[in-house]
Motif scaffolding. Structure first.
Motif, PDB file in Angstrom:
ATOM      1  N   ALA A   1       0.838  -1.202   0.000  1.00  0.00           N
ATOM      2  CA  ALA A   1       0.000   0.000   0.000  1.00  0.00           C
ATOM      3  C   ALA A   1       0.872   1.251   0.000  1.00  0.00           C
ATOM      4  O   ALA A   1       0.574   2.245  -0.659  1.00  0.00           O
ATOM      5  N   ASP A   2       1.974   1.169   0.729  1.00  0.00           N
ATOM      6  CA  ASP A   2       2.897   2.295   0.821  1.00  0.00           C
ATOM      7  C   ASP A   2       3.498   2.606  -0.547  1.00  0.00           C
ATOM      8  O   ASP A   2       3.793   3.750  -0.866  1.00  0.00           O
ATOM      9  N   LEU A   3       3.661   1.557  -1.364  1.00  0.00           N
ATOM     10  CA  LEU A   3       4.263   1.724  -2.692  1.00  0.00           C
ATOM     11  C   LEU A   3       3.187   1.858  -3.763  1.00  0.00           C
ATOM     12  O   LEU A   3       3.346   1.402  -4.881  1.00  0.00           O
ATOM     13  N   TYR A   4       2.075   2.456  -3.386  1.00  0.00           N
ATOM     14  CA  TYR A   4       1.036   2.888  -4.331  1.00  0.00           C
ATOM     15  C   TYR A   4       0.203   1.761  -4.940  1.00  0.00           C
ATOM     16  O   TYR A   4      -0.394   1.942  -5.996  1.00  0.00           O
ATOM     17  N   ALA A   5       0.149   0.593  -4.290  1.00  0.00           N
ATOM     18  CA  ALA A   5      -0.720  -0.482  -4.782  1.00  0.00           C
ATOM     19  C   ALA A   5      -2.042  -0.413  -4.019  1.00  0.00           C
ATOM     20  O   ALA A   5      -2.034  -0.433  -2.791  1.00  0.00           O
TER      21      ALA A   5
ATOM     22  N   PRO B   1      -3.090   5.087   2.174  1.00  0.00           N
ATOM     23  CA  PRO B   1      -1.620   5.110   2.099  1.00  0.00           C
ATOM     24  C   PRO B   1      -1.114   5.148   0.652  1.00  0.00           C
ATOM     25  O   PRO B   1      -0.121   5.801   0.357  1.00  0.00           O
ATOM     26  N   TYR B   2      -1.826   4.439  -0.245  1.00  0.00           N
ATOM     27  CA  TYR B   2      -1.326   4.353  -1.620  1.00  0.00           C
ATOM     28  C   TYR B   2      -1.553   5.629  -2.423  1.00  0.00           C
ATOM     29  O   TYR B   2      -1.184   5.699  -3.589  1.00  0.00           O
TER      30      TYR B   2
ATOM     31  N   ARG C   1      -0.648   8.624  -0.899  1.00  0.00           N
ATOM     32  CA  ARG C   1       0.227   9.637  -0.302  1.00  0.00           C
ATOM     33  C   ARG C   1       1.639   9.566  -0.896  1.00  0.00           C
ATOM     34  O   ARG C   1       2.179   8.474  -1.052  1.00  0.00           O
ATOM     35  N   PRO C   2       2.214  10.718  -1.191  1.00  0.00           N
ATOM     36  CA  PRO C   2       3.578  10.728  -1.747  1.00  0.00           C
ATOM     37  C   PRO C   2       4.616  10.515  -0.649  1.00  0.00           C
ATOM     38  O   PRO C   2       5.530  11.300  -0.467  1.00  0.00           O
ATOM     39  N   VAL C   3       4.419   9.442   0.095  1.00  0.00           N
ATOM     40  CA  VAL C   3       5.220   9.152   1.276  1.00  0.00           C
ATOM     41  C   VAL C   3       5.613   7.683   1.205  1.00  0.00           C
ATOM     42  O   VAL C   3       4.769   6.851   0.898  1.00  0.00           O
ATOM     43  N   ASN C   4       6.874   7.360   1.426  1.00  0.00           N
ATOM     44  CA  ASN C   4       7.290   5.960   1.437  1.00  0.00           C
ATOM     45  C   ASN C   4       7.934   5.610   2.765  1.00  0.00           C
ATOM     46  O   ASN C   4       8.446   6.472   3.464  1.00  0.00           O
TER      47      ASN C   4
ATOM     48  N   GLY D   1       7.226   0.040  -6.722  1.00  0.00           N
ATOM     49  CA  GLY D   1       6.566   1.341  -6.578  1.00  0.00           C
ATOM     50  C   GLY D   1       6.463   2.082  -7.908  1.00  0.00           C
ATOM     51  O   GLY D   1       5.454   2.720  -8.197  1.00  0.00           O
TER      52      GLY D   1
ATOM     53  N   MET E   1       3.719   0.542 -10.001  1.00  0.00           N
ATOM     54  CA  MET E   1       2.408   0.956  -9.519  1.00  0.00           C
ATOM     55  C   MET E   1       2.077   2.373  -9.971  1.00  0.00           C
ATOM     56  O   MET E   1       0.935   2.722 -10.169  1.00  0.00           O
TER      57      MET E   1
END
Lengths: 259, 369
Positions: A165-169, B82-83, B85-88, B109, B112
Motif C-alpha cells: 500500500a505504501d508503494l502505491y498499490a 496510504p497508496y 500519499r507521496p510518502v514511502n 513502486g 504501480m
C-alpha cells in the motif's frame, strides 16, 4: 528420563504400526490375487484391475467422485481463502469465537452433520442429487482448506501488505501481486486436503446423495454387502494410491515453499 | 490559522486512542502538534510505547487518527489511503517481498505509478547504485544479509522519489559496526536526495548524530523539539535530560531572582551558580532541580574553596575518559564526573579521595520538574 529408554517401547511401537498397516497391506496384496475367493492366494494377477477399469458402474461412480471432489474443492478453497484473508486483515470483537466456530465442523460427529444436512435440504425443498452432494461436501471441506491457508497467513509479515500500500498499490493490486502469490502454497495445501477428504467421504454422502449420484465409497459399500470381491480390493488400493499421492504432494509443497 | 503556508509536514492536535482488551483505552498520541520542515532529517525519539511509531504510521496512512489532521505541503492528507500519499516507508522488518528479486522489489513502486518501463529500469539501476547494490539485481531477498536487505528496503522506498521518507527503527536489527556505517550512509542519502526524512528511534545517540532536529516523546506527548545540541545542552524537563545522555540532578534553591537568577546548590549551602530560568515562573526560595552533564562537572582534588564536598566512591576507566562517582552528603544519588584522559595517564584521583565538585554557570540547566 528419555521416553525411548523405557523397556518395551520398541515392540509396542511395532505393534502399533502393524495394527495400522497390516490390514492395508493385506488388501493391496489380495488385490493382485488370481483367485476369485478374495481370501485364498493362488497367484499374481492384474485381472481385477482390468475388471475395475472396464466396469461401467465403477467408472461412473469414479466420475461422480471426481466431479464432487473437484467442485467441492474449488468452492471450499475459494471460501476458505476469503475467510482466512478476512480473519487476518484486522482484529474484531469476538474473533476468537469465530475462529472456534470455523474449526468446529472438525469435531462435530459426522453423523450429526449428515442428518442435519439432509434435514436442511428437505426443509428448503432441495431435491437430492449430485448437486446436494457437492453442496454438502463444500461445507465440510471448508475447515480443512481453511486451516493451512490461515497458518500460512499467520507466518507472513503483516507489514508486507502495508509495504505494498505504501508503494502505491491499491487493495486489489496488493492482494493480487503480494498476498496471493505468497499464499499459494497454503492454498494448494488446503485444496489438496479438501480434495482427499471429499473423495473419501461416505457418511454424509450416503445421506444426501440422490439417485444416480453414487460415488466410489458408496459403490464400495454397496458391493461389499454382497461379499468382499477382488474388484473392491482393487478399487480400494487405487484410492489409497491417489490419497497417498496427494498427501505427499501437499507435504512437499509445504516444505519447498517454507524455505 | 492565519500563518502563511509552509512546506513540510504539519501534525495538528493529533490524538490516537487504541482500545486494548487488558488495559482499556490507551492514548498512544495525546494532542501532538508539530511541524517537520521540508528537506530536514527529523527524528522522533523516545522509549518504547511513547507513541513515536504510531505517529509515523499516522503520517504513512496505516493508522487513522482519532482526532487531528495531517498536512503535507498544506494539503490535508488525513483521509487519504496510504497508496495515494507521496510518502514511502522503510519498515523495521524491512518487509521486502520475498517472492521477488531485488530489482523487482525496487521496481514495484515505479510499476504501480505506471512509470514507463525503460525509465523505471534506469531508475532501479540508479537506486541500486545509490545504495551500493549494483550487481545484486537478480538475487532473491532471502539470500541477502541483514545490511543488504536494509539497503534494498531503502532503495525501494526512495525509487518513487517520495516527498517524505519514513524510517521505523530501520537500524535496530543490525550489529554495532554495521549500524554506525548505516547512520553515516543514511545521512548522506538524505543530503544527496534532499528528501524529508522522518526517523523513529529509541537510541538517543543515533538521534543526536543523524538529525537536524529531534522531537523527544513520552506517553504520547512531545516534550521538546530542537536541534541535537539544544536538546542535549538545554533539556527543559527531567525526563529529557535523563533520557538523552547522562545527567547529574541536583536540588537547589532560588536565592536571588533575575536574569540570570542565582541558585544555592545542595543543602550544605554556600555554593552558588547563576543560570537562566526564564521559562519558569519561580520565586525566591522555591525549590528547583538543576541538571549538569558529567563532562561539565569538575573535580577539585585539593578539597578547598567553593563547591560541594564529597568522597570519590568508584573510579571507572573507559580509555578515552574516566568516570568518577562521587558521594555528596544530602544527595540521594552519587554525582558523576567524566574527565577526558588527555594525558597518558588518568588524573590522580583515587577511590576514597575527598574532593570538591564545581561546575561553570553555563553548564547548569534549570528543569521544569
Amino acid at each position: 528420563m528419555d521416553i525411548r529408554r523405557f523397556p518395551g517401547t520398541r515392540p509396542i511401537a511395532w505393534l502399533f504400526f502393524a495394527y495400522l498397516y497390516v490390514p492395508i497391506l493385506i488388501l493391496i496384496v489380495l488385490s493382485f490375487n488370481a483367485n476369485r475367493t478374495a481370501t485364498i492366494w493362488t497367484g499374481f494377477s492384474l485381472d481385477w484391475y482390468r475388471a475395475v477399469l472396464s466396469n461401467n458402474d465403477i467408472l461412473s461412480a469414479a466420475e461422480n467422485s471426481l466431479i464432487v471432489a473437484g467442485a467441492a474443492t474449488l468452492a471450499s478453497t475459494l471460501l476458505a481463502t476469503l475467510g482466512a484473508v478476512g480473519m487476518a486483515r484486522r482484529r474484531f470483537k469476538g474473533q476468537s469465537a469465530v475462529s472456534a466456530v470455523l474449526a468446529l465442523p472438525l469435531v462435530v460427529p459426522e453423523i450429526v452433520t449428515a442428518v442435519a444436512t439432509l434435514l436442511f435440504f428437505i426443509l428448503v425443498g432441495l431435491k437430492l442429487s449430485l448437486v446436494t452432494v457437492i453442496i454438502a461436501h463444500t461445507v465440510f471441506c471448508i475447515p480443512f482448506a481453511y486451516l493451512p491457508i490461515r497458518a500460512r497467513i499467520e507466518g507472513l509479515d503483516p507489514s508486507l501488505g502495508e509495504a505494498a500500500a505504501d508503494l502505491y498499490a491499491n487493495e486489489l493490486v496488493a492482494f493480487r501481486r503480494i498476498t496471493l502469490p505468497l499464499l499459494w502454497p497454503g492454498i494448494l495445501s488446503g485444496a489438496i486436503l479438501a480434495f482427499i477428504i471429499s473423495l473419501d467421504d461416505f457418511v454424509i454422502t450416503y445421506f444426501v446423495a440422490g439417485p444416480g449420484a453414487t460415488t466410489l465409497p458408496i459403490y464400495i459399500f454397496g458391493s461389499i454387502r454382497m461379499g468382499i470381491s477382488p474388484e473392491v480390493n482393487a478399487i480400494s488400493a487405487l484410492m489409497l494410491f491417489i490419497s497417498i499421492l496427494f498427501v505427499s504432494l501437499s507435504h512437499i509443497l509445504g516444505r519447498v515453499t517454507n524455505r | 490559522m492565519d500563518s502563511p503556508p509552509q512546506p513540510g509536514i504539519h501534525i495538528r492536535d493529533m490524538v490516537k486512542v487504541f482500545t486494548d482488551d487488558q488495559q482499556g483505552e490507551v492514548r498512544a498520541l495525546d494532542n501532538v502538534s508539530l511541524h517537520i520542515r521540508s528537506n530536514e532529517f527529523f527524528t522522533l525519539l523516545g522509549p518504547s510505547g511513547c507513541g513515536k511509531t504510531t505517529l509515523l504510521r499516522v503520517i504513512a496512512g496505516f493508522e487513522q487518527p482519532s482526532q487531528g489532521r495531517v498536512l503535507l505541503d498544506d494539503l490535508d492528507v488525513t483521509d487519504q489511503a496510504p497508496y495515494r500519499r507521496p510518502v514511502n516507508t522503510v519498515f523495521q522488518s524491512y518487509a521486502l517481498f520475498p517472492h521477488m528479486t531485488v530489482a523487482e522489489n525496487v521496481r514495484f513502486g515505479l510499476e504501480m505509478q505506471k512509470v514507463d518501463p525503460a525509465a523505471a529500469e534506469r531508475r532501479v539501476a540508479e537506486m541500486l547504485e545509490l545504495v551500493h547494490l549494483t550487481g545484486m539485481e537478480r538475487r532473491k531477498t532471502g539470500q541477502l544479509s541483514g545490511g543488504q536487505q536494509q539497503r534494498v528496503a531503502l532503495a525501494r522506498a526512495l525509487a518513487p522519489a517520495p516527498k517524505v521518507l519514513l524510517l521505523d527503527e530501520p537500524l535496530s536489527a543490525l550489529d554495532f559496526k554495521l549500524r554506525k556505517g548505516m547512520q553515516i550512509e543514511l545521512k548522506r542519502l538524505q543530503q544527496e536526495t534532499g528528501i524529508t526524512f522522518v526517523f523513529v528511534t529509541h537510541d538517543q545517540e543515533e538521534a543526536l548524530t543523524m538529525s537536524d532536529r529531534v522531537a523527544v516523546m513520552k506517553s504520547g506527548k512531545v516534550l521538546q523539539i530542537g536541534t541535537p545540541e539544544e536538546i542535549y545542552r538545554h533539556p527543559v524537563e527531567r525526563f529529557v535530560a535523563d533520557f538523552i545522555g547522562e545527567t547529574n540532578f541536583l536540588p537547589a534553591t532560588l536565592s536571588t531572582e533575575g536574569h540570570p537568577a542565582v541558585f544555592t546548590v545542595g543543602n550544605a549551602g554556600g555554593f552558588t551558580v547563576r543560570a537562566e530560568a526564564s521559562q519558569l515562573d519561580q520565586r525566591q526560595g522555591s525549590q528547583v532541580t538543576l541538571a549538569v552533564r558529567p563532562e561539565r562537572t569538575f573535580l577539585d582534588p585539593a578539597g578547598h574553596g567553593e563547591g560541594l564536598s564529597g568522597r570519590v566512591e568508584t573510579v571507572v576507566y573507559f580509555g578515552t575518559d574516566t568516570l568518577y562517582h562521587v558521594r555528596v552528603d544530602g544527595l540521594e544519588a552519587p554525582l558523576t564526573a567524566r574527565i577526558q584522559n588527555r594525558d597518558n595517564h588518568a588524573p590522580d584521583i583515587d577511590e576514597g579521595a575527598e574532593v570538591r565538585i564545581t561546575f561553570p554557570d553555563d553548564a547548569v540547566q534549570v528543569l521544569k520538574d
